[in-house]
Scaffold this motif. Structure first.
Motif, mmCIF file in Angstrom:
data_model
loop_
_atom_site.group_PDB
_atom_site.id
_atom_site.type_symbol
_atom_site.label_atom_id
_atom_site.label_comp_id
_atom_site.label_asym_id
_atom_site.label_seq_id
_atom_site.Cartn_x
_atom_site.Cartn_y
_atom_site.Cartn_z
ATOM 1 N N TRP A 64 38.695 42.770 52.542
ATOM 2 C CA TRP A 64 38.037 44.127 52.126
ATOM 3 C C TRP A 64 38.987 44.337 50.782
ATOM 4 C CZ3 TRP A 64 34.647 48.008 54.021
ATOM 5 C CH2 TRP A 64 34.780 49.383 52.917
ATOM 6 N N THR A 65 40.288 44.309 51.123
ATOM 7 C CA THR A 65 41.356 44.313 50.327
ATOM 8 C C THR A 65 41.260 43.442 48.884
ATOM 9 O OG1 THR A 65 42.667 45.301 51.631
ATOM 10 C CG2 THR A 65 43.894 44.628 49.618
ATOM 11 N N HIS A 66 41.062 42.173 49.388
ATOM 12 C CA HIS A 66 40.840 41.172 48.226
ATOM 13 C C HIS A 66 39.647 41.130 47.477
ATOM 14 C CE1 HIS A 66 44.556 39.639 50.431
ATOM 15 N NE2 HIS A 66 44.528 38.827 49.209
ATOM 16 N N VAL A 67 38.813 41.588 48.021
ATOM 17 C CA VAL A 67 37.248 41.833 47.229
ATOM 18 C C VAL A 67 37.435 42.759 46.560
ATOM 19 C CG1 VAL A 67 34.914 42.179 47.392
ATOM 20 C CG2 VAL A 67 36.025 40.644 49.048
ATOM 21 N N THR A 68 38.124 43.858 46.973
ATOM 22 C CA THR A 68 38.295 45.042 45.833
ATOM 23 C C THR A 68 39.083 44.658 44.581
ATOM 24 O OG1 THR A 68 38.076 46.534 47.845
ATOM 25 C CG2 THR A 68 39.129 47.428 45.992
ATOM 26 N N LEU A 69 40.236 43.876 45.009
ATOM 27 C CA LEU A 69 41.048 43.536 43.965
ATOM 28 C C LEU A 69 40.281 42.787 42.786
ATOM 29 C CD1 LEU A 69 44.342 42.317 46.182
ATOM 30 C CD2 LEU A 69 44.154 44.270 44.243
ATOM 31 N N LEU A 70 39.528 41.628 43.539
ATOM 32 C CA LEU A 70 38.667 40.987 42.463
ATOM 33 C C LEU A 70 37.881 41.939 41.670
ATOM 34 C CD1 LEU A 70 37.691 38.109 41.830
ATOM 35 C CD2 LEU A 70 36.082 38.426 43.496
ATOM 36 N N ILE A 71 37.320 42.939 42.277
ATOM 37 C CA ILE A 71 36.310 43.703 41.409
ATOM 38 C C ILE A 71 36.790 44.621 40.568
ATOM 39 C CG2 ILE A 71 34.559 45.600 41.625
ATOM 40 C CD1 ILE A 71 33.725 44.382 44.375
ATOM 41 N N THR A 72 37.820 45.131 40.993
ATOM 42 C CA THR A 72 38.618 46.221 39.917
ATOM 43 C C THR A 72 39.696 45.605 39.073
ATOM 44 O OG1 THR A 72 40.341 46.702 41.653
ATOM 45 C CG2 THR A 72 38.290 47.883 41.700
ATOM 46 N N VAL A 73 40.644 44.847 39.604
ATOM 47 C CA VAL A 73 41.850 44.674 38.780
ATOM 48 C C VAL A 73 41.471 43.499 37.721
ATOM 49 C CG1 VAL A 73 44.212 43.688 38.783
ATOM 50 C CG2 VAL A 73 43.509 45.123 40.619
ATOM 51 N N THR A 74 40.521 42.337 38.485
ATOM 52 C CA THR A 74 40.199 41.147 37.502
ATOM 53 C C THR A 74 39.374 41.631 36.215
ATOM 54 O OG1 THR A 74 40.471 39.649 39.574
ATOM 55 C CG2 THR A 74 39.200 38.898 37.379
ATOM 56 N N GLN A 75 38.546 42.688 36.483
ATOM 57 C CA GLN A 75 37.458 43.088 35.700
ATOM 58 C C GLN A 75 38.175 43.953 34.592
ATOM 59 O OE1 GLN A 75 34.475 41.551 35.635
ATOM 60 N NE2 GLN A 75 35.498 40.805 37.846
ATOM 61 N N SER A 76 39.121 44.800 35.225
ATOM 62 C CA SER A 76 39.847 45.680 34.142
ATOM 63 C C SER A 76 40.869 44.802 32.948
ATOM 64 C CB SER A 76 40.542 46.681 34.722
ATOM 65 O OG SER A 76 41.723 46.154 35.564
ATOM 66 N N HIS A 77 41.476 43.714 33.710
ATOM 67 C CA HIS A 77 41.976 42.893 32.865
ATOM 68 C C HIS A 77 41.282 42.224 31.576
ATOM 69 C CE1 HIS A 77 44.993 39.777 31.721
ATOM 70 N NE2 HIS A 77 44.198 38.869 31.823
ATOM 71 N N LEU A 78 39.905 41.786 32.178
ATOM 72 C CA LEU A 78 39.081 41.325 30.982
ATOM 73 C C LEU A 78 38.732 42.595 30.063
ATOM 74 C CD1 LEU A 78 36.515 39.234 33.370
ATOM 75 C CD2 LEU A 78 38.485 38.649 31.927
ATOM 76 N N VAL A 79 38.807 43.767 30.537
ATOM 77 C CA VAL A 79 38.347 44.820 29.420
ATOM 78 C C VAL A 79 39.532 44.756 28.463
ATOM 79 C CG1 VAL A 79 38.208 47.325 29.137
ATOM 80 C CG2 VAL A 79 37.011 46.228 30.992
ATOM 81 N N ILE A 80 40.910 44.672 28.829
ATOM 82 C CA ILE A 80 41.910 44.786 28.019
ATOM 83 C C ILE A 80 41.823 43.396 27.084
ATOM 84 C CG2 ILE A 80 44.259 44.908 27.742
ATOM 85 C CD1 ILE A 80 44.562 46.567 30.131
ATOM 86 N N GLN A 81 41.353 42.635 27.642
ATOM 87 C CA GLN A 81 41.521 41.085 26.789
ATOM 88 C C GLN A 81 40.484 41.377 25.723
ATOM 89 O OE1 GLN A 81 42.870 37.997 27.152
ATOM 90 N NE2 GLN A 81 44.366 39.079 28.389
ATOM 91 N N ASN A 82 39.327 41.963 25.913
ATOM 92 C CA ASN A 82 38.109 42.348 25.208
ATOM 93 C C ASN A 82 38.828 43.102 23.955
ATOM 94 O OD1 ASN A 82 36.447 40.710 26.870
ATOM 95 N ND2 ASN A 82 35.502 42.352 27.549
ATOM 96 N N LEU A 83 39.654 44.110 24.171
ATOM 97 C CA LEU A 83 40.158 45.149 23.547
ATOM 98 C C LEU A 83 41.054 44.575 22.401
ATOM 99 C CD1 LEU A 83 40.599 48.186 22.649
ATOM 100 C CD2 LEU A 83 42.291 48.207 24.359
ATOM 101 N N PHE A 84 41.858 43.388 22.874
ATOM 102 C CA PHE A 84 42.755 42.831 21.944
ATOM 103 C C PHE A 84 41.893 42.089 20.873
ATOM 104 C CE2 PHE A 84 46.170 43.366 24.980
ATOM 105 C CZ PHE A 84 47.098 43.795 24.229
#
Length: 446
Positions: free
Chosen positions: A201-221
């Motif tokens: 549960w913890t790792h799937v949540t990390l995949l959904i939230t942290v990985t995607q938010s990192h991509l948001v910041i990559q898009n912002l740059f």
């Protein structure tokens, strides 16, 4: 006669095997149904979220029906959130990054809290502590990668950061490995299966939230426009689909979300495409939105100044014959990015909602209405950003597949980090290559 008897015996044996196989399939189906029902019954009821609507709004809307009361609460809070969002845009890229990080942490907290509430009676050791520890580890890894990519000149000036960046991945792995060992040590007899379930549960949540938010910041740059148009398209689709569904909705769209209708889905699609096309036109006129976000080590600030690329320079396009007959125009002036905005808006309105359907299925599985009660009338933060994470991944893939080319400035930053002898080796290799190509003339001196 003997052959006929043998054939009859073989047929009877085959029939018996088939019957036994069908019985086994029926038994297996019954067992699966029992397991499925048992798993649903084993899930305790999660306490319903409390009503967090401000008292002043409750009193002002007390005379309305529940349907219209919810309409006004959602509308007022939506306008408030949009106003805050515009304020943060005005404050700059760094504040947007902090906003993304804050939303990520809150979404993670909401999902982890659901797991904790559902299985609170088991009192799992170290579950919440390890969940937050893994969040820190994964954020350390992703943000360290971002620092190494976009803040190379800043890192070069500080020896402590050079060590951290050089061994960043090893340090990240060591931190994760520590959490992994702590989890193994926390295993308790009779709770093994549940503990591994919560680990997943913890790792799937990390995949959904942290990985995607990192991509948001990559898009912002890549430029604030790659951040604003996708996010605004999802917000527009959410609002317009709700409005069309509220006033015209009659035909149910999907069982997971009974309130979603085909009228809202189709109305939201056309509204979002038009909005994205017009919104992109206004953003493409300003360097602040179209230039890549870069860190200036001299001023210690993020800057958005550049010569706009071809995507953001006005061009003349010939219209198809059908549109020429309808509009009476042969050509139209527009920014090339507006064509890309159609693709982004189409994804936001046709595929993006499936992120919301996925979230609806998740909430139904655990018998909850919303992820939390953070925003009155809207539920939790995750209820508002369930589609945004799917959108972030699409935008990142879209940029890397169709937009991004070689980045000389990024390559130059990496070259400046090298040792002098390494830089000299790169210089000689590049010089020899350019001479062979005929771009440079060979030196007269041997």
């Amino acid at each position: 006669e003997e052959e006929e008897e043998e054939e009859e015996e073989e047929e009877e044996a085959a029939a018996e095997e088939a019957a036994a196989g069908s019985d086994k399939e029926v038994d297996l189906e019954e067992r699966l149904v029992e397991l499925d029902l048992r798993s649903d019954l084993d899930i305790p009821d999660v306490p319903p979220p409390t009503d967090s609507t401000p008292e002043i709004l409750k009193r002002a809307l007390s005379g309305l029906s529940a349907r219209w009361k919810n309409w006004w609460i959602r509308g007022i809070l939506t306008l408030a959130m949009i106003s805050v969002f515009f304020l943060i845009i005005y404050l700059g890229s760094f504040m947007l990054m902090l906003l993304v990080l804050s939303i990520q942490v809150k979404c993670y907290h909401e999902i982890i809290t659901i797991g904790y509430r559902v299985y609170h009676s088991y009192d799992l050791p170290w579950f919440r502590s390890l969940s937050w520890y893994f969040l820190l580890c994964v954020n350390y890894f992703f943000y360290g990668e971002t620092v190494a990519d976009y803040f190379a000149t800043f890192v070069q000036r500080r020896e402590q950061l050079q060590f951290l960046i050089r061994y960043h991945r090893f340090i990240s792995f060591a931190l994760y490995l520590t959490g992994f060992c702590m989890f193994v040590l926390s295993l308790v007899k009779k709770h093994y299966r549940l503990q591994f379930y919560m680990f997943a549960w913890t790792h799937v949540t990390l995949l959904i939230t942290v990985t995607q938010s990192h991509l948001v910041i990559q898009n912002l740059f890549e430029g604030m426009i790659w951040f604003l148009v996708p996010i605004s398209s999802v917000i527009c689709n959410d609002i317009t689909a709700y409005i069309f569904g509220f006033f015209f909705g009659r035909t149910p769209l999907i069982k997971l979300s009974p309130k979603k209708t085909w009228e809202g889905f189709i109305g939201g699609f056309f509204s979002t495409v038009v909005f994205g096309f017009i919104f992109s036109y206004f953003l493409a006129q300003h360097q602040y939105f179209v230039c890549p976000v870069e860190y200036n080590s001299e001023t210690n600030r993020f800057v958005t100044e550049c010569e706009p690329s071809e995507l953001f320079q006005m061009k003349k396009y010939s219209l198809p014959p059908l549109l020429q007959a309808v509009l009476g125009w042969e050509t139209v002036n527009m920014y090339p990015f507006q064509m890309h905005s159609i693709a982004l808006s189409t994804f936001a309105s046709l595929i993006g909602p499936f992120g919301g359907f996925f979230a609806s299925g998740f909430k139904r599985a655990f018998k909850i209405k919303d992820f939390a009660d953070t925003i009155p009338g809207h539920g939790g933060i995750m209820d508002r950003f369930d589609c945004q994470y799917l959108m972030a991944t699409f935008v990142h893939v879209y940029i890397t597949s169709f937009i991004r080319g070689p980045n000389p400035s990024k390559l130059l930053k990496q070259l400046l980090i090298l040792q002098p002898e390494q830089q000299l080796s790169v210089y000689k290799t590049l010089k020899s290559h350019l001479i062979e190509k005929g771009i440079l003339q060979p030196s007269l001196r041997g």
